[in-house]
Structures are given as C-alpha cells and as structure tokens.
Design an enzyme around this catalytic site. Structure first.
Site, PDB file in Angstrom:
ATOM      1  CG  HIS A  77      -4.684  48.710  38.784  1.00 11.02           C
ATOM      2  ND1 HIS A  77      -3.352  49.002  38.633  1.00 11.02           N
ATOM      3  CD2 HIS A  77      -4.744  47.362  39.008  1.00 11.02           C
ATOM      4  CE1 HIS A  77      -2.633  47.897  38.774  1.00 11.02           C
ATOM      5  NE2 HIS A  77      -3.451  46.888  38.992  1.00 11.02           N
ATOM      6  CG  ASP A 106       9.156  51.821   8.276  1.00 10.12           C
ATOM      7  OD1 ASP A 106       8.247  51.413   9.019  1.00 10.12           O
ATOM      8  OD2 ASP A 106       9.708  52.919   8.428  1.00 10.12           O
ATOM      9  CB  SER A 171      -6.052  46.840  19.178  1.00  7.11           C
ATOM     10  OG  SER A 171      -5.750  47.341  20.427  1.00  7.11           O
ATOM     11  CG  HIS A 254      -9.813  32.855  27.900  1.00 12.06           C
ATOM     12  ND1 HIS A 254      -9.603  32.942  29.247  1.00 12.06           N
ATOM     13  CD2 HIS A 254      -8.850  32.062  27.422  1.00 12.06           C
ATOM     14  CE1 HIS A 254      -8.548  32.212  29.571  1.00 12.06           C
ATOM     15  NE2 HIS A 254      -8.082  31.661  28.481  1.00 12.06           N
ATOM     16  CD  GLU A 256      -7.054  42.028  25.612  1.00 10.30           C
ATOM     17  OE1 GLU A 256      -7.319  42.050  24.399  1.00 10.30           O
ATOM     18  OE2 GLU A 256      -6.210  42.758  26.161  1.00 10.30           O
ATOM     19  CB  SER A 269      11.466  31.905  22.570  1.00 12.96           C
ATOM     20  OG  SER A 269      10.240  31.446  23.063  1.00 12.96           O
ATOM     21  CG  HIS A 303     -12.198  29.354  31.892  1.00  9.30           C
ATOM     22  ND1 HIS A 303     -11.228  28.841  31.076  1.00  9.30           N
ATOM     23  CD2 HIS A 303     -11.901  30.655  32.026  1.00  9.30           C
ATOM     24  CE1 HIS A 303     -10.392  29.805  30.742  1.00  9.30           C
ATOM     25  NE2 HIS A 303     -10.778  30.907  31.302  1.00  9.30           N
TER      26      HIS A 303
END
Lengths: 528, 182
Positions: A77, A106, A171, A254, A256, A269, A303
């Site tokens: 998940h 393009d 990615s 992080h 990420e 925005s 953290h």
C-alpha cells in the site's frame, strides 16, 4: 508506424489510431494522459490494499488475513501510493500542463518521455507480481529497513529491488526532461520569475528528484549486494551497521516527501487565484518559500530516527532544522489565505478541494511540528500518531492537490465541463470521510497504539471501527470520481477556451482552445 | 545546443549523487569515529600521561551486557552483571563462553560503550574482543576483560555500560581479513 506517415501530413496533424498511438506516442498530452490513468489505476490497487488493512483492523483479533499477508498489504500500500500514485500523477500533470503553461509545442525530449512512462508499468508489474509468488511480496514496510529487508526478507526482495531501480530510472528521466523543457522552451519574455507557480514547483521538485533518486538506487544496490554478494553494508556481523541504512534511506526519504507535496503547492496556488479572482498574493515569496523548503529538506532527515540513539547535539540540530521548515510553509499558507482575503470567491469543486487542502494540510503540518520535538517524538514514534500525520499531508495534502488539479484542468483536457453537482458530492463525501478516517488516528496514536500490527488492544476498538468505516466510505467515494471523469470525457457542456471566468489572464494554457490542439503552441506566444 | 548542455549537466548531477550515496558509507564511519557515536571504542588501551596526572578519583557504576547476534547458539554471559569501580584503578571482569553444539565454531565479540561519549574514557588493557575465539564442540572457557576508567571522565556521566555482542563468524573467516582490530 502510422505516426511516421502522419508527421509528414501537416494538414491533419493528429494522433495515430489504435494501440500504437499509446505505445509509441511522443506527444506530451498522450503521455500525460497515460501517466494520469496509470496513477488512477494504481490508486484503486493501492486503495484496495488499504481496504484490506482497514477490514482486518475493524475489530481486534485476527479475522480476515494472516499477519504475514497483512504486512505485505501495508508495505505494498505504501510503496504503490508513494511511487505509483502520487508521483506519476504529478508527472502526468507536468506533462500535460508544463508545455501549455510555458508556451511550448511539446516537451524537450519526447522519446525519453515515452520511455520514462513505459518503465513504470514494468516496475509495478514486477512489484505486484511478487504478491502471487509462493513466498509472498515485500513485507518489511515501505521504508524497507535493514535487516528486515535483507537478512529476514523473503527472496522476492530481489524483485522489489529491481522494480525500485526501474522506478528510479523512470523518475530521473522524467525529471531531466522537465528541467530541460523549462530551461529551454519557455516563450520569449517568460523570465524565471514570470513562470507560473506550477512550473516553479515542478522545476524545484525535478531537482530534488535527480538529487535523491540516485541515492535511493544506491541504497537498494547495497541491499542487493548484502543479500546476494556477501557484502556487509548493513550487517553488523561483517562490520556494517543497520543504522547506516536508515541514514542513507532517509537522506533520500525526506526530500522524497517534499517531492510529493511541492507540485500540489503549485496546483493549489493556481486554483486559489483563479477562484478568488485575484492574482496570487506574494508570488516571489511563494517561489523562495518552495526553494527554501527544498534546500532544508536535505538537512532534516534524521528526525525520522530520533530513537536510534543519537547524541543530544544531533537530536537538537535535527529538531531545530525541522522546525525551521515551518517558516517557509507558513509563508505559503499565509499567502494562500491572503489571496482569498477580500477576493470574490466562488466555490467550484477545484476550489473546494484547494481550500480543504490548505486547512487539512496545515493540520498535518502542525502534527509534523509536534513530531519534530525530540522528547515528544520518543512517545509518538511508530504509533498511529505518525500514521495520522503523514496521511494528513499525503491524502488531504498531495492527493487533494491532484484531484483539485484534475477538476481544474479536466474541462481544458477534454473540452467538456465535468458534472458540478456530482463534483461537489464527491468533495463533501471525500472531505468528511477523510477526516473520519485519519483524525481519530491521532487519538489512538497518542494513547499508544503502534503502527504496522494486524491486531490491537481492546481499548482501541471503538476508534478503529470508526476509522474503518471512514476508510470504506473514502474508498467507495473515489469510484464516484472515476465516474465523473469518464462522464466528462464522454459528454458534458462544451468548455470555453478560458474555462473559468477570468482565467484567461492567469496563464497561457487558457488561451488555447478546449481541448487544446495536439501540439500545444506551434507558434510561440510573446509575453509582455 | 542549449538543451544538450542542460542534459549533460543534469546527467552529471545524477551520476554525482549516485556516487554521493555510496560515499555516505565511509562518511558515516568517519563521522561515528570523530564523534564517538555508536559507542565505538577508539580510546587507547592505556591511560594518557595527562589522565594519570589527575589525582581526583570518583566512584561509578560499570554494567555489563551480553548479546548473541541472530542465531549464534553459544552461551555467553558475564560473571557479574555490574561492579562499582574507582576511576584510575584497574579492574577485571570475567565472561563465560560455552559452545553447546557438536562442532567447532569461531566467534567474535564486538564491544560497544554507552553512553557513546564515555567510550573514549573506557580503557581496556586486555580484552577477549581483541581477537576471535575458537571453541571446540562442548567447550567452555572463561575470559577476562581488564579495564581502567579514565579519571578525566566527564562529571555528568554517572555510570557506563559495556555491551558485548557475540557474532558467529565460522563461515566468514578469511585468512587475511582480521575483524579483531577494534
């Protein structure tokens, strides 16, 4: 190879027919559509895994699945929602909107674009196939901490590693394409500080991606070597250290999580300025805030691991640097509210999702500040409080941003208005169920319910039943979203080029027809 | 041409960051060594002249902990779980090793001192952790660790824990690669 023929046929410049249109397409809109549908399908796959989790947790005790399968469900998940839903959806939106927003025909590297999309179904095909193997799929949590993911992992972990590698390549290629497009294909007159905020948010996100996806590739390669080639990066018996895994992983992890929220900042925005009928308040501070969040994201990773045994100085550094992020984030929330302030607001579905985004993302931000406090984190660590926190920033945060963007641009993409009544119904069902699902998780977490277990102590039973009901409603409601999208593709009132009242002045995409021509801007527009 | 240059620069970043990910491994080790994190004992096995010059002594508690890594089947424990010591004096603590299996095995003990900042003040003049142990089937041995707590130990450290983890290295032993230089 009808595409080749048609590129010479300048009179009827359109897509090829049939399956080959989608397999061989180099068109930014086609690839954007592929990304968005892929992400939509993965949303239902990852979502049904969440339904299994919630069905099991509806009552204490074990009813439906075995703990081993439960662990596979939580792991997959998480992996699917992060890498298969949120990230591809943002890349899909980027593919659709960036060329239209910067006045380009393009993307800069169209064939690379095709490759980066088609790698994704391969990666997730491999990942999901492990669930049908005798040993079962990955079961070590989406953070795949060593040694759970090395020494104690099922042998299918090798498929998992390979699929992460492919996702990473996808990615990285996508990000390279996006940065190259933004730097080289903007319309004349569009300086960096005149770029739409969604373009800015993606420029920053793409830089984060090319900076941290290689680190992820590195860490899974180290796992691969530990498992198969006898190295000991994370194995104390050979002089390695499992804590090193957590450091390298969160150095990726992080940034990420900001990769998963920054594009939503950009989308929201645009929507807030459109429906407040005012240009965004504090444009340049929005840009600087996103850039500061991105830079700070590299110095806060530990953290996530306050409880591994760090010296006080380290804990203080990561606590303060984490809290520092609240400042640029606060600037953004302030600017959204200031944009709405005294605007002539109308509440169409994208605006409703955006306002909910601002309110609920802020709740997630606040629980983040609570988690940043070192002594408090020792209490919250690995409880449902953490689950509540990151679901608040990812569901009413990232996912609401994506849904809002889909409603906002759907009339532009399809040429048809979506059904506003159904859209509002979708919003209210989603808004209520998302809070019923995730808000009580704060309470059970504070009361000490640990995450990632298929069972829990009796005192958490009532809240968990409530959470499960909320989750089922939330899951079913998204089928309504699917229906609304299909309905808008098939039928609906024809959309004007500017779609939303006054949007024509807000961005180049609204100067194109709805639906836009196959090659967005064949003549570059001139910005004043 | 512009696009080509952008592409080249971005590819360089990707390659650089991949390398940086691997560089984090040695950086992590160096960082732990400099800061004394992880309780890695870097202090020498003797007292420095400066420490010897400190006449002020104090009493503190030293605790011993033993763990077996993963499925290491040996029995491994300290004779005493803790002892009160005076800084600057040498003490000895005994540890028991027993190989209950029916085959010869090789074990290696890795020490860790907690709190980590105390590690450099924990001087082990003799320790079984310096070398690997080979035990025949059913063999039982007792081995000592001799140590001095540095009088320069910061005042806020009121007790020290010495943790030992025993690893099974029977299958891992390679002639030249000695793990024991810790």
């Amino acid at each position: 190879m009808s595409t080749v023929v048609e590129t010479h046929d300048h009179g009827h410049h359109g897509p090829a027919k049939g399956l080959s249109r989608w397999l061989f397409t180099t068109n930014h809109k086609d690839i954007g559509t592929l990304y968005l549908w892929f992400s939509f399908i993965m949303l239902f796959i990852g979502g049904s895994m969440a339904m299994v989790i919630r069905a099991e947790l509806f009552q204490p005790g074990l009813q439906i699945v075995q703990p081993e399968f439960f662990n596979q469900m939580t792991t997959n998940h998480g992996l699917i929602m992060v890498f298969g839903v949120i990230m591809p959806a943002f890349v899909g939106l980027a593919n659709w909107m960036l060329p239209m927003q910067i006045g380009a025909p393009d993307m800069a590297l169209p064939r690379l674009n095709n490759l980066s999309f088609w790698l994704l179904p391969m990666a997730f095909g491999i990942l999901i196939s492990t669930l049908f193997m005798p040993e079962g799929g990955p079961n070590f949590g989406w953070t795949f901490y060593a040694p759970l993911s090395t020494t104690y992992a099922p042998s299918t972990v090798n498929f998992f590693i390979f699929s992460v590698h492919i996702m990473g390549v996808s990615s990285i290629l996508g990000s390279i394409n996006i940065i190259t497009t933004i730097f080289n294909m903007r319309a004349p007159g569009m300086t960096l500080m005149k770029m739409p905020l969604f373009v800015w948010s993606w420029l920053i996100t793409a830089y984060l991606l090319i900076a941290v996806m290689p680190v992820l590739a590195g860490v899974v390669t180290m796992m691969l070597m530990d498992i198969n080639f006898g190295t000991s990066f994370f194995n104390a018996a050979g002089g390695g250290d499992p804590v090193l895994f957590q450091h390298v992983f969160w150095f990726f992890g992080h940034p990420e999580v900001y990769i998963m929220i920054l594009p939503a900042f950009g989308i929201v925005s645009h929507i807030i300025e459109t429906f407040s009928r005012k240009p965004i308040f504090g444009y340049s501070s929005m840009v600087y805030a996103m850039a500061s969040i991105a830079i700070l994201s590299f110095v806060v990773w530990a953290h996530h691991m306050f409880t591994v045994g760090m010296p006080l100085a380290g804990e203080l550094f990561f606590m303060y640097s984490t809290m520092l992020i609240a400042i640029p984030t606060g600037v953004k929330v302030f600017n959204w509210v200031a944009t709405m302030f005294r605007g002539s607001i109308s509440f169409e579905t994208p605006m409703l999702f955006s306002i909910a985004f601002v309110a609920l993302f802020t709740i997630g931000g606040f629980s983040g500040i609570m988690l940043a406090i070192v002594p408090a984190d020792f209490q919250y660590h690995d409880t449902y409080f953490v689950v509540a926190h990151f679901h608040y920033v990812l569901v009413p945060g990232a996912l609401f941003g994506i849904i809002a963007g889909a409603y906002y641009w759907l009339p532009k993409w399809t040429g048809n208005m979506y059904d506003e009544t159904l859209g509002k119904l979708h919003f209210w069902l989603t808004f209520i169920s998302v809070n019923v699902t995730f808000f009580p998780m704060h309470f059970v977490g504070l009361a000490g319910m640990p995450r990632r277990y298929p069972d829990y102590a009796l005192q958490f039973a009532d809240f968990n039943a409530l959470i499960s009901v909320g989750a089922f409603v939330f899951g079913l409601t998204q089928l309504l979203f699917l229906f609304i999208v299909i309905k808008a593709i098939k039928s609906g009132k024809k959309a004007k080029p500017e779609v939303w009242e006054g949007a024509g002045d807000l961005g180049l995409e609204w100067t194109l027809s709805s639906p836009p021509p196959y090659h967005s801007f064949t003549v570059q527009p001139q910005l004043k | 041409m512009e696009a080509k240059r952008t592409l080249r620069n971005l590819t360089a970043i990707v390659v650089g960051m991949f390398a940086f990910g691997w560089l984090l491994v040695p950086m992590y080790d160096v960082f732990c060594e400099i800061t004394g994190l992880n309780g890695k004992v870097t202090g020498p096995s003797f007292l420095s002249e400066e420490s010897k010059a400190i006449t002020e002594q104090r009493e503190l508690l030293v605790q011993f902990m033993t763990h077996n890594n993963e499925s290491m089947p040996w029995f491994f424990d300290s004779e005493r779980s803790q002892m009160r010591v005076i800084t600057g004096n040498q003490y000895e603590a005994n540890f028991v090793f027993y190989n209950p299996t029916n085959k010869e095995m090789i074990g290696q003990v890795i020490p860790s001192v907690s709190p980590g900042r105390g590690a450099e003040y924990f001087h082990k003049t003799e320790c079984f952790c310096f070398e690997r142990q080979t035990l025949a089937a059913g063999e039982r041995i007792e081995l000592p660790v001799r140590f001095i707590i540095d009088p320069a130990l910061p005042k806020e450290i009121g007790s020290l824990s010495l943790g030992y983890t025993l690893f099974d290295i029977t299958d891992r032993v390679q002639p030249k690669n000695d793990l024991a230089n810790l």
